[in-house]
Design a protein around this motif. Structure first.
Motif, mmCIF file in Angstrom:
data_model
loop_
_atom_site.group_PDB
_atom_site.id
_atom_site.type_symbol
_atom_site.label_atom_id
_atom_site.label_comp_id
_atom_site.label_asym_id
_atom_site.label_seq_id
_atom_site.Cartn_x
_atom_site.Cartn_y
_atom_site.Cartn_z
ATOM 1 N N GLY A 27 -17.245 20.928 -27.441
ATOM 2 C CA GLY A 27 -18.223 21.696 -28.336
ATOM 3 C C GLY A 27 -19.459 21.198 -28.718
ATOM 4 N N GLY A 28 -20.750 21.794 -28.442
ATOM 5 C CA GLY A 28 -21.731 20.915 -28.566
ATOM 6 C C GLY A 28 -22.957 21.603 -29.147
ATOM 7 N N THR A 29 -24.146 20.890 -29.433
ATOM 8 C CA THR A 29 -25.312 21.568 -29.811
ATOM 9 C C THR A 29 -26.436 21.048 -28.891
ATOM 10 O OG1 THR A 29 -25.671 20.004 -31.689
ATOM 11 C CG2 THR A 29 -24.540 22.100 -32.113
ATOM 12 N N GLN A 30 -27.600 21.770 -28.981
ATOM 13 C CA GLN A 30 -28.809 21.309 -28.475
ATOM 14 C C GLN A 30 -29.857 21.718 -29.211
ATOM 15 O OE1 GLN A 30 -27.396 22.123 -23.685
ATOM 16 N NE2 GLN A 30 -29.388 22.443 -24.133
ATOM 17 N N TYR A 31 -30.880 20.634 -29.415
ATOM 18 C CA TYR A 31 -32.199 21.080 -30.388
ATOM 19 C C TYR A 31 -33.248 20.786 -29.586
ATOM 20 C CZ TYR A 31 -35.499 20.548 -33.931
ATOM 21 O OH TYR A 31 -36.577 21.020 -34.797
ATOM 22 N N LEU A 32 -33.888 22.119 -29.574
ATOM 23 C CA LEU A 32 -35.224 21.936 -28.699
ATOM 24 C C LEU A 32 -36.385 21.518 -29.469
ATOM 25 C CD1 LEU A 32 -36.716 23.260 -26.045
ATOM 26 C CD2 LEU A 32 -37.085 25.058 -27.450
ATOM 27 N N TYR A 33 -36.767 20.297 -28.915
ATOM 28 C CA TYR A 33 -37.711 19.442 -29.920
ATOM 29 C C TYR A 33 -39.159 19.645 -29.036
ATOM 30 C CZ TYR A 33 -37.650 15.133 -26.978
ATOM 31 O OH TYR A 33 -37.586 14.526 -25.821
ATOM 32 N N GLY A 34 -39.116 19.832 -27.900
ATOM 33 C CA GLY A 34 -40.438 20.135 -27.314
ATOM 34 C C GLY A 34 -40.348 20.859 -25.932
ATOM 35 N N ALA A 35 -41.539 21.445 -25.689
ATOM 36 C CA ALA A 35 -41.934 22.244 -24.300
ATOM 37 C C ALA A 35 -42.970 21.988 -23.796
ATOM 38 C CB ALA A 35 -41.495 23.790 -24.472
ATOM 39 N N GLN A 36 -43.146 21.812 -22.375
ATOM 40 C CA GLN A 36 -44.453 21.599 -21.544
ATOM 41 C C GLN A 36 -44.383 22.650 -20.689
ATOM 42 O OE1 GLN A 36 -42.941 17.587 -20.427
ATOM 43 N NE2 GLN A 36 -44.973 17.115 -20.681
ATOM 44 N N GLY A 37 -45.740 23.131 -20.535
ATOM 45 C CA GLY A 37 -46.136 24.088 -19.494
ATOM 46 C C GLY A 37 -47.637 24.600 -19.492
ATOM 47 N N ASN A 38 -47.941 25.776 -18.891
ATOM 48 C CA ASN A 38 -49.156 26.088 -18.839
ATOM 49 C C ASN A 38 -49.706 26.988 -20.016
ATOM 50 O OD1 ASN A 38 -49.942 24.853 -16.161
ATOM 51 N ND2 ASN A 38 -48.437 26.201 -15.448
ATOM 52 N N ILE A 39 -51.032 26.777 -20.364
ATOM 53 C CA ILE A 39 -51.401 27.613 -21.331
ATOM 54 C C ILE A 39 -52.540 28.226 -20.656
ATOM 55 C CG2 ILE A 39 -52.672 27.677 -23.568
ATOM 56 C CD1 ILE A 39 -51.420 25.149 -24.255
ATOM 57 N N VAL A 40 -52.530 29.692 -20.564
ATOM 58 C CA VAL A 40 -53.749 30.481 -19.836
ATOM 59 C C VAL A 40 -54.543 31.343 -20.883
ATOM 60 C CG1 VAL A 40 -54.119 32.079 -18.188
ATOM 61 C CG2 VAL A 40 -52.375 30.223 -17.900
ATOM 62 N N ILE A 41 -55.803 31.124 -20.930
ATOM 63 C CA ILE A 41 -56.595 32.052 -21.834
ATOM 64 C C ILE A 41 -57.575 32.683 -21.097
ATOM 65 C CG2 ILE A 41 -58.057 31.856 -23.784
ATOM 66 C CD1 ILE A 41 -57.405 28.861 -24.358
ATOM 67 N N GLN A 42 -57.391 34.055 -21.331
ATOM 68 C CA GLN A 42 -58.162 35.030 -20.576
ATOM 69 C C GLN A 42 -59.055 35.622 -21.707
ATOM 70 O OE1 GLN A 42 -55.220 37.918 -19.035
ATOM 71 N NE2 GLN A 42 -55.507 36.976 -16.864
ATOM 72 N N THR A 43 -60.571 35.566 -21.427
ATOM 73 C CA THR A 43 -61.489 36.138 -22.335
ATOM 74 C C THR A 43 -62.224 37.247 -21.599
ATOM 75 O OG1 THR A 43 -61.579 33.588 -23.203
ATOM 76 C CG2 THR A 43 -63.353 35.468 -23.524
ATOM 77 N N GLN A 44 -62.214 38.371 -22.696
ATOM 78 C CA GLN A 44 -62.844 39.359 -22.562
ATOM 79 C C GLN A 44 -64.277 39.311 -23.330
ATOM 80 O OE1 GLN A 44 -60.489 42.889 -22.388
ATOM 81 N NE2 GLN A 44 -59.544 42.339 -20.399
ATOM 82 N N ASP A 45 -65.383 39.290 -22.895
ATOM 83 C CA ASP A 45 -66.562 39.433 -23.611
ATOM 84 C C ASP A 45 -67.536 40.383 -23.219
ATOM 85 O OD1 ASP A 45 -69.557 38.613 -24.694
ATOM 86 O OD2 ASP A 45 -68.153 36.805 -25.453
ATOM 87 N N GLN A 46 -68.146 41.355 -24.239
ATOM 88 C CA GLN A 46 -68.911 42.325 -23.783
ATOM 89 C C GLN A 46 -70.184 41.777 -23.119
ATOM 90 O OE1 GLN A 46 -69.373 44.622 -27.459
ATOM 91 N NE2 GLN A 46 -67.565 45.758 -26.859
ATOM 92 N N LEU A 47 -70.577 40.621 -23.331
ATOM 93 C CA LEU A 47 -71.776 40.086 -23.066
ATOM 94 C C LEU A 47 -71.684 39.177 -21.718
ATOM 95 C CD1 LEU A 47 -73.774 39.242 -26.150
ATOM 96 C CD2 LEU A 47 -73.834 41.283 -24.712
ATOM 97 N N ALA A 48 -70.681 38.292 -21.833
ATOM 98 C CA ALA A 48 -70.327 37.386 -20.596
ATOM 99 C C ALA A 48 -69.424 37.895 -20.016
ATOM 100 C CB ALA A 48 -70.259 35.993 -21.148
ATOM 101 N N GLY A 49 -68.770 38.976 -19.936
ATOM 102 C CA GLY A 49 -67.765 39.480 -18.991
ATOM 103 C C GLY A 49 -66.350 38.914 -19.018
ATOM 104 N N GLU A 50 -65.496 38.693 -18.154
ATOM 105 C CA GLU A 50 -64.189 38.345 -18.328
ATOM 106 C C GLU A 50 -64.160 36.646 -17.587
ATOM 107 O OE1 GLU A 50 -61.524 40.749 -16.197
ATOM 108 O OE2 GLU A 50 -62.054 42.459 -17.547
ATOM 109 N N SER A 51 -63.294 35.903 -18.093
ATOM 110 C CA SER A 51 -63.248 34.749 -17.568
ATOM 111 C C SER A 51 -61.731 34.136 -18.003
ATOM 112 C CB SER A 51 -64.015 33.321 -18.261
ATOM 113 O OG SER A 51 -63.877 33.369 -19.691
ATOM 114 N N GLU A 52 -61.530 32.942 -17.134
ATOM 115 C CA GLU A 52 -59.925 32.669 -17.690
ATOM 116 C C GLU A 52 -59.858 31.059 -17.381
ATOM 117 O OE1 GLU A 52 -56.639 34.561 -15.678
ATOM 118 O OE2 GLU A 52 -55.863 32.556 -14.575
ATOM 119 N N THR A 53 -59.194 30.413 -18.276
ATOM 120 C CA THR A 53 -59.173 29.063 -18.177
ATOM 121 C C THR A 53 -57.584 28.505 -18.398
ATOM 122 O OG1 THR A 53 -59.278 28.788 -20.535
ATOM 123 C CG2 THR A 53 -61.348 28.652 -19.289
ATOM 124 N N SER A 54 -57.094 27.456 -17.858
ATOM 125 C CA SER A 54 -55.599 27.064 -17.978
ATOM 126 C C SER A 54 -55.567 25.697 -18.095
ATOM 127 C CB SER A 54 -55.063 27.600 -16.869
ATOM 128 O OG SER A 54 -55.368 26.823 -15.543
#
Length: 217
Positions: free
Chosen positions: A116-143
């Motif tokens: 019988g056991g336990t696991q403690y999640l102390y960290g996660a790695q992965g991708n962060i994607v930011i999609q921006t919708q701006d009325q003046l500059a239009g759409e953009s995406e960064t990751s």
């Protein structure tokens, strides 16, 4: 002449061992890739009899893929030229600290174990994607690839394991088994405006090598 009764010294068979494991993690859902896990730690064993032992161990565990896991949020900026940011966090690696307690039954070189056991999640790695919708500059995406914020996550997981082992040498044994999870990893936090949507595979097979470091079995 009267002789003193012999004194029989009690022996407490305590052993210290190192363990290393690798496992296969089946896909929990369609369109989600399967994954792998590795685990390394140290343990302490105690012999209740010549055939029955108990143990406790702990260490580090890494799981890569094999889970469906995503966090999303939306930020609105109601100013001149209104802008909205849509954040998506998608981990591909989960980092755990684990503990496990086991009961072992030996028959010559064969070892049957339940844990019988336990696991403690102390960290996660992965991708962060930011999609921006701006009325003046239009759409953009960064990751970018980074460590992810785990606020509001269910970090403590409970599991059980069943294994069959074979004593290869007096110090080395190999064990094959299956791990079953009793708890989920997803959590919601609507007050903060975001939610996690996560799912782990309920059962996964693994192979463990134990190396006897010190003491008696």
């Amino acid at each position: 002449q009267q002789h003193a009764a012999p004194v029989i010294a009690k022996r407490f068979p305590i052993a210290v061992y190192a363990e290393a494991a690798a496992g296969y993690v089946p896909s929990p859902a369609r369109l989600v890739s399967s994954g792998t896990s590795i685990r390394a730690g140290v343990g302490l064993g105690y012999g209740l009899s010549s055939r029955l032992q108990v143990s406790i161990s702990g260490g580090y565990m890494l799981q890569k893929n094999g889970f469906e896991f995503q966090k999303t949020s939306t930020s609105n900026f109601p100013s001149f030229g209104a802008r909205s940011d849509f954040h998506t966090l998608t981990p591909d690696k989960l980092h755990f600290m684990y503990t496990r307690a086991g009961l072992h039954q030996r028959f010559h070189r064969h070892i049957f174990s339940l844990f019988g056991g336990t696991q403690y999640l102390y960290g996660a790695q992965g991708n962060i994607v930011i999609q921006t919708q701006d009325q003046l500059a239009g759409e953009s995406e960064t990751s970018k690839y980074a460590w992810l914020n785990l606020d509001s996550m269910k970090r403590l997981l409970w599991n059980a394991e069943a294994t069959y082992g074979y004593q290869i040498t007096p110090r080395l044994s190999a064990h094959a088994g299956i791990r079953y999870y009793f708890s989920e990893i997803s959590s919601e936090d609507t007050l903060e405006g975001y939610y996690w949507d996560g799912k782990l595979t309920s059962a996964s097979p693994f192979l463990t090598l134990n190396y006897h470091l010190y003491g008696k079995r």
